[in-house]
Scaffold this motif. Structure first.
Motif, PDB file in Angstrom:
ATOM      1  N   GLN A  84      15.418  63.005  28.473  1.00 14.04           N
ATOM      2  CA  GLN A  84      16.838  63.298  28.493  1.00 14.04           C
ATOM      3  C   GLN A  84      17.083  64.635  29.182  1.00 14.04           C
TER       4      GLN A  84
ATOM      5  N   TYR B 249      22.252  56.619  27.419  1.00 21.10           N
ATOM      6  CA  TYR B 249      21.739  55.323  27.009  1.00 21.10           C
ATOM      7  C   TYR B 249      21.762  54.370  28.198  1.00 21.10           C
TER       8      TYR B 249
ATOM      9  N   ARG C  41      13.800  54.336  21.942  1.00 20.87           N
ATOM     10  CA  ARG C  41      14.928  55.272  21.891  1.00 20.87           C
ATOM     11  C   ARG C  41      15.800  55.142  23.131  1.00 20.87           C
ATOM     12  N   TYR C  42      17.087  55.300  22.897  1.00 22.65           N
ATOM     13  CA  TYR C  42      18.110  55.344  23.939  1.00 22.65           C
ATOM     14  C   TYR C  42      18.334  53.985  24.604  1.00 22.65           C
ATOM     15  N   TRP C  43      17.988  52.897  23.932  1.00 24.58           N
ATOM     16  CA  TRP C  43      18.358  51.577  24.410  1.00 24.58           C
ATOM     17  C   TRP C  43      19.676  51.183  23.754  1.00 24.58           C
ATOM     18  N   SER C  44      20.582  50.649  24.554  1.00 23.12           N
ATOM     19  CA  SER C  44      21.853  50.152  24.033  1.00 23.12           C
ATOM     20  C   SER C  44      21.734  48.639  23.866  1.00 23.12           C
TER      21      SER C  44
ATOM     22  N   SER D 197      19.392  55.234  19.376  1.00 23.75           N
ATOM     23  CA  SER D 197      19.880  54.111  20.168  1.00 23.75           C
ATOM     24  C   SER D 197      21.357  53.861  19.892  1.00 23.75           C
ATOM     25  N   ASP D 198      22.041  53.350  20.891  1.00 26.00           N
ATOM     26  CA  ASP D 198      23.457  53.019  20.783  1.00 26.00           C
ATOM     27  C   ASP D 198      23.554  51.556  20.354  1.00 26.00           C
TER      28      ASP D 198
END
Length: 548
Positions: free
Chosen positions: A434, A442, A467-470, A495-496
């Motif tokens: 990030q 995301y 992490r950080y997968w929508s 994650s979103d």
């Protein structure tokens, strides 16, 4: 019958008890048990992690009162003559039991005792020491400095040996630092064995770059420690700032068999001599971790290449790791490496030339560490470090833990070689880098991509962090139906989660899956919902889904 066990047997039992309350209750069984428990309870009384709840209670500073009671009455009279009635003859000589000394904890314990007893309240409060000018003595109560010095003298005189020391010069004035330096130099000059001679673990936290005053006192301290501490097996240096690195290099070189070295946040003009000093520990060194250090003026990693017995190597968030600098490391074979971390290279640099990116060198390092590697953690960008996936898939087929970086959803398919070849993989972490100072980014993962990933995920994987997968809650339901039965731990950190309709539906997907598969749930959390089972001790078959 237990009370008649030999004291050596009781000590072995007591040393296996890590709950201080249980040990404390053993004090009252009989005097025989008490003789075995007291040395264990008093081997590390000044832990900074234990101070917060003591200093705010009516019992704050009781440990200091106990230590002061071990001083001669004439010594106590020098700085608290009006409080002699507080001290009684101790049942044990507690300083002799000390094995781990935390100077920050000792500092806070003295403060707690003074504040609790309103000692010399007409003068400056001991907490004002934290705000005093670092090179002046006349801004705080001399009596309180004398108390600190008396306790240190007591420890040096009566403690046979120390195993561990934690020293944080940010929290202490220069005069306090000078106490330790003075005693080290004195024992070295007199050729007199000190309690530091058998020291095996040292953690040192310097002032870093947050102070305008040079860390000259730290130089004297490290030089003096290098003369009396030569049996260290564990050394951690953090936030060390100085005009030169000679003192730190001298401390490393003076050791007879250093095994673990942690260099964190070194603010040095040139780190070369420290890297060179590491070569003096080549035969004994087993673990090296370098975190947030700059190698701008460093010309070689030759010092690291000598440590052929390493089983752990971590280089994290360091700058100026160029292809030229890593050449020597890339051409060295490390047959005993079990854990390798190469993360966030050149993290704060945005203008690094493409030819300086050590893509080939990183691949060669991974290849040369592949004989016995089990844990590999790297979040280097696939676009910059082209071919790293194929290198891991070819040479690291026996790894059990792996961390990777995917910056876009279309890169998920690039993981195929690893997912097919690493069939012993038990722990998988996918965590994109990030940008510094920005909100998390995301990226959308479609149902098709998620199902593909689930079908390719090795059945050996038990621990999965993404992490950080929508994603969509319905997509997760499909994912769990394909590979969820093999998982014992699942975390979609940061994650979103797109929840449609009922905001608890996402949690219900996981709970229903657990019900269908007869799995035990320890904890499930989402931004909207939290669930925890009553049985917090049984972890077999648990899916731990943590959502931020």
């Amino acid at each position: 019958m237990a009370s008649y066990l030999p004291l050596e047997c009781l000590n072995n039992i007591f040393n296996c008890i890590h709950d201080s309350e249980t040990l404390y209750s053993c004090l009252f069984v009989n005097r025989y048990w008490s003789n075995g428990v007291v040395p264990i309870l008093w081997r590390k009384p000044f832990s900074r992690f234990r101070f917060s709840y003591r200093s705010n209670s009516k019992n704050g500073g009781l440990i200091i009162r106990t230590y002061l009671s071990c001083l001669p009455k004439s010594k106590i009279n020098q700085f608290c003559s009006e409080s002699l009635q507080l001290f009684s003859s101790p049942l044990f000589f507690y300083p002799a039991f000390l094995k781990e000394l935390d100077f920050e904890g000792l500092y806070d314990e003295i403060s707690g005792w003074i504040n609790t007893n309103n000692f010399n309240h007409s003068k400056k409060n001991f907490n004002d020491l934290k705000n005093f000018t670092r090179n002046k003595l006349n801004n705080y109560d001399q009596n309180k400095f004398t108390m600190f010095e008396a306790i240190i003298e007591l420890i040096f005189k009566h403690c046979n040996y120390l195993d561990y020391i934690y020293f944080d010069v940010r929290r202490l004035p220069i005069v306090f630092t000078n106490i330790l330096t003075k005693y080290c130099m004195f024992h070295n000059h007199m050729n007199d064995p000190s309690c530091f001679q058998r020291l095996t673990s040292l953690e040192y936290h310097g002032v870093g770059s947050n102070y305008t005053i040079p860390d000259s006192v730290s130089l004297d301290l490290l030089f003096s420690l290098s003369k009396v501490c030569q049996d260290l097996t564990y050394l951690k240096i953090r936030s060390f700032a100085a005009p030169t690195c000679d003192s730190l290099a001298s401390l490393i070189q003076s050791q007879k068999g250093l095994q673990k070295l942690f260099l964190w946040e070194l603010n040095l003009h040139d780190i070369s001599c420290i890297i060179d000093a590491i070569s003096s520990q080549a035969n004994s060194m087993r673990e090296i971790e370098i975190f947030q250090c700059s190698f701008e003026l460093c010309d070689s990693f030759e010092g690291l290449t000598c440590c052929y017995r390493l089983n752990t190597l971590s280089i994290i968030q360091c700058d100026y790791l160029t292809s030229y600098l890593l050449d020597s490391l890339a051409n060295t074979h490390f047959p005993y490496i079990e854990k390798l971390e190469l993360k966030d290279f050149n993290y704060s640099l945005i203008d690094l030339n493409h030819e300086d990116i050590p893509s080939e060198q990183v691949k060669n390092i991974i290849k040369n560490c592949s004989d016995n590697i089990q844990d590999l953690y790297t979040n280097l960008k696939l676009d910059d470090y082209f071919g790293i996936i194929e290198t891991i898939a070819t040479y690291c087929t026996l790894i059990t833990s792996l961390e990777l970086n995917t910056q876009r959803a279309d890169q998920i398919h690039e993981l195929l070689p690893i997912l097919e070849s690493c069939q012993k993989l038990e722990k998988l972490i996918i965590q994109p880098i990030q940008p510094m100072g920005y909100f998390p980014i995301y990226y959308d993962v479609s149902n098709e991509q998620l199902r593909w990933f689930a079908t390719k995920l090795p059945s050996s994987v038990r621990h999965l962090e993404i992490r950080y997968w929508s994603i969509n809650a319905l997509d997760l339901e499909d994912f769990l139906s394909i590979c969820g039965r093999n998982l014992y731990y699942m975390a979609w950190g940061y994650s979103d989660v797109r929840v449609e309709g009922d905001e608890k539906y996402f949690s219900q997907v996981i709970l229903e899956f657990c019900k269908k598969t007869s799995r035990k749930v320890k904890r499930i959390g989402t931004p909207q919902f939290f669930y925890s089972s009553r049985d917090q001790h049984k972890n077999n078959g648990t899916i731990f889904a943590e959502f931020y």
